[in-house]
Design a protein around this motif. Structure first.
Motif, PDB file in Angstrom:
ATOM      1  N   CYS A  14      -1.668   2.470   6.783  1.00  9.73           N
ATOM      2  CA  CYS A  14      -2.353   2.462   5.292  1.00  9.73           C
ATOM      3  C   CYS A  14      -1.978   1.341   4.466  1.00  9.73           C
ATOM      4  O   CYS A  14      -2.788   0.578   3.815  1.00  9.73           O
ATOM      5  N   GLU A  15      -0.579   0.900   4.437  1.00 12.56           N
ATOM      6  CA  GLU A  15      -0.163  -0.049   3.747  1.00 12.56           C
ATOM      7  C   GLU A  15      -0.785  -1.502   4.061  1.00 12.56           C
ATOM      8  O   GLU A  15      -1.025  -2.470   3.129  1.00 12.56           O
ATOM      9  N   LYS A  16      -1.095  -1.890   5.369  1.00 16.72           N
ATOM     10  CA  LYS A  16      -1.232  -3.039   6.021  1.00 16.72           C
ATOM     11  C   LYS A  16      -2.798  -3.182   6.103  1.00 16.72           C
ATOM     12  O   LYS A  16      -3.334  -4.310   6.156  1.00 16.72           O
ATOM     13  N   LEU A  17      -3.664  -2.070   6.232  1.00 15.91           N
ATOM     14  CA  LEU A  17      -5.094  -2.004   6.598  1.00 15.91           C
ATOM     15  C   LEU A  17      -5.851  -1.065   6.136  1.00 15.91           C
ATOM     16  O   LEU A  17      -6.930  -1.468   5.600  1.00 15.91           O
ATOM     17  N   LEU A  18      -5.558   0.207   6.225  1.00 15.04           N
ATOM     18  CA  LEU A  18      -6.592   1.292   5.835  1.00 15.04           C
ATOM     19  C   LEU A  18      -6.744   1.408   4.458  1.00 15.04           C
ATOM     20  O   LEU A  18      -7.869   1.752   3.920  1.00 15.04           O
ATOM     21  N   ALA A  19      -5.847   1.078   3.469  1.00 13.73           N
ATOM     22  CA  ALA A  19      -5.888   1.078   2.067  1.00 13.73           C
ATOM     23  C   ALA A  19      -5.465  -0.085   1.393  1.00 13.73           C
ATOM     24  O   ALA A  19      -4.706  -0.823   1.723  1.00 13.73           O
ATOM     25  N   ASN A  20      -6.388  -0.216   0.423  1.00 12.62           N
ATOM     26  CA  ASN A  20      -6.193  -1.321  -0.451  1.00 12.62           C
ATOM     27  C   ASN A  20      -5.305  -0.855  -1.617  1.00 12.62           C
ATOM     28  O   ASN A  20      -5.699  -0.454  -2.616  1.00 12.62           O
ATOM     29  N   THR A  21      -3.982  -1.052  -1.627  1.00  6.68           N
ATOM     30  CA  THR A  21      -3.110  -0.305  -2.460  1.00  6.68           C
ATOM     31  C   THR A  21      -2.874  -0.559  -3.754  1.00  6.68           C
ATOM     32  O   THR A  21      -2.511  -0.209  -4.576  1.00  6.68           O
ATOM     33  N   VAL A  22      -3.702  -1.841  -3.937  1.00  8.92           N
ATOM     34  CA  VAL A  22      -3.626  -2.159  -5.591  1.00  8.92           C
ATOM     35  C   VAL A  22      -4.893  -1.254  -6.317  1.00  8.92           C
ATOM     36  O   VAL A  22      -4.519  -0.760  -7.503  1.00  8.92           O
ATOM     37  N   ILE A  23      -5.814  -0.767  -5.604  1.00  9.99           N
ATOM     38  CA  ILE A  23      -6.781  -0.023  -6.151  1.00  9.99           C
ATOM     39  C   ILE A  23      -7.031   1.331  -5.621  1.00  9.99           C
ATOM     40  O   ILE A  23      -7.648   2.286  -6.205  1.00  9.99           O
ATOM     41  N   GLU A  24      -6.274   1.813  -4.604  1.00  6.80           N
ATOM     42  CA  GLU A  24      -6.647   3.006  -3.733  1.00  6.80           C
ATOM     43  C   GLU A  24      -5.347   3.646  -3.570  1.00  6.80           C
ATOM     44  O   GLU A  24      -3.865   3.014  -3.417  1.00  6.80           O
ATOM     45  N   ASN A  25      -5.505   4.798  -3.545  1.00  7.41           N
ATOM     46  CA  ASN A  25      -4.376   5.770  -3.129  1.00  7.41           C
ATOM     47  C   ASN A  25      -4.352   6.360  -1.782  1.00  7.41           C
ATOM     48  O   ASN A  25      -5.795   6.444  -1.396  1.00  7.41           O
ATOM     49  N   TYR A  26      -3.675   6.835  -1.048  1.00 14.17           N
ATOM     50  CA  TYR A  26      -3.987   7.500   0.347  1.00 14.17           C
ATOM     51  C   TYR A  26      -2.918   8.694   0.424  1.00 14.17           C
ATOM     52  O   TYR A  26      -1.604   8.742   0.086  1.00 14.17           O
ATOM     53  N   ALA A  27      -3.269   9.574   1.205  1.00 17.95           N
ATOM     54  CA  ALA A  27      -2.560  10.714   1.629  1.00 17.95           C
ATOM     55  C   ALA A  27      -2.646  10.871   3.035  1.00 17.95           C
ATOM     56  O   ALA A  27      -3.646  10.811   3.800  1.00 17.95           O
ATOM     57  N   ILE A  28      -1.392  11.208   3.557  1.00 18.88           N
ATOM     58  CA  ILE A  28      -1.333  11.449   5.157  1.00 18.88           C
ATOM     59  C   ILE A  28      -0.930  12.825   5.230  1.00 18.88           C
ATOM     60  O   ILE A  28      -0.190  13.571   4.770  1.00 18.88           O
ATOM     61  N   GLU A  29      -1.637  13.605   6.115  1.00 17.73           N
ATOM     62  CA  GLU A  29      -1.535  15.022   6.614  1.00 17.73           C
ATOM     63  C   GLU A  29      -1.394  15.093   8.068  1.00 17.73           C
ATOM     64  O   GLU A  29      -2.266  14.601   8.902  1.00 17.73           O
ATOM     65  N   LEU A  30      -0.275  15.415   8.323  1.00 18.07           N
ATOM     66  CA  LEU A  30       0.059  15.471   9.845  1.00 18.07           C
ATOM     67  C   LEU A  30      -0.460  16.969  10.176  1.00 18.07           C
ATOM     68  O   LEU A  30      -0.231  18.042   9.921  1.00 18.07           O
ATOM     69  N   ALA A  31      -1.201  17.118  11.482  1.00 16.87           N
ATOM     70  CA  ALA A  31      -1.424  18.349  12.130  1.00 16.87           C
ATOM     71  C   ALA A  31      -0.244  18.954  12.971  1.00 16.87           C
ATOM     72  O   ALA A  31       0.552  18.384  13.377  1.00 16.87           O
TER      73      ALA A  31
END
Length: 80
Positions: free
Chosen positions: A63-80
């Protein structure tokens, strides 16, 4: 194998023109009372690991390196 869902959304205060367009379109289609529409992205990821702690650390790094632009986006990780 560990399955995860990553949800990426714009941070509060960041303009979301696509969300506004969706909100307007819903109103045009007759869905009254809809407001505050925000759009985002969902990633379903499988990690070949038996170690949940390492998998979660790897997913966070993704997420930090590719999936999210952490300047303008938040992310949440849900493990199954």
């Amino acid at each position: 194998m560990i399955k995860a869902r990553i949800v990426v959304t714009l941070k509060n205060g960041v303009l979301d023109p696509q969300g506004k367009a969706i909100e307007g379109a819903l109103g045009t289609l007759g869905f009254d009372g809809v407001s505050g529409v925000r759009q985002g992205k969902v990633f379903d990821v499988q990690v070949d690991s038996a170690d949940r702690t390492k998998a979660e650390a790897d997913l966070k790094a993704m997420c930090e390196k590719l999936l999210a632009n952490t300047v303008i986006e938040n992310y949440a990780i849900e493990l199954a």
